[in-house]
Design a protein around this motif. Sequence first.
Motif: not given
Lengths: 107, 124
Positions: A12-20
């Motif tokens: 679960s993440a938000s717009v603008g987050d860095r995701v790995t």
Amino acid sequence: DIQMTQSPSTLSASVGDRVTITCRASQSMSSWLAWYQQKPGKAPKLLIYKASSLESGVPSRFSGSGSGTEFTLTISSLQPDDFATYYCQQYNSYSRTFGQGTKVEIK
Amino acid sequence: EVQVVESGGGLVKPGGSLRLSCAASEFTFSTYSMNWVRQAPGKGLEWVSSISSGSSYIYYADSVKGRFTISRDNAKNSLYLQMNSLRAEDTAVYYCAREPYGGDSSSPYYFDYWGQGTLVTVSS
């Protein structure tokens, strides 16, 4: 067959987050790894091949790294269009295998 | 624009047969290896079979070996999957997918173009 294990299964993440997203192989496979994005009801779309090569037309916020048995897909700044399921795939042997997928959801 | 379009899916009873087709256009079909990949409802992706450009190299997943047959007709720019002795666990969307490099080679690659898929449902 080479087994591919992705983690996490859901993110679960938000717009603008860095995701790995991480993909681990059951045996060493050099850099013969691809990443795909799939949206509901659509075919998978190639993002990355040879672990870190960006497919033509894919935004530069997507990047891949790793070799041997551990690989990562990074989205530097998550955009609304990026909410989807992501799969890794090894092509070290003719029996191509995929990870189980990582669903990126809106937080 | 490269296109691959699958057809032939449908509802079939366990033990039955079905033949899938994939029509290719806007690339030199005869020089590329092609594959079938499937996805059961709500599940992940599973590679099914591959065939090299000149049909010299053919491979199958263990789950379909002896029941499915992949073939191609380069004159018709078409790929096929003959599926016999179908089981409930074969229920899936079947995708036709191209490998990015040409040549009648055994080297495995990733998939750069995919069709939209055709649904096969095995149920009594």
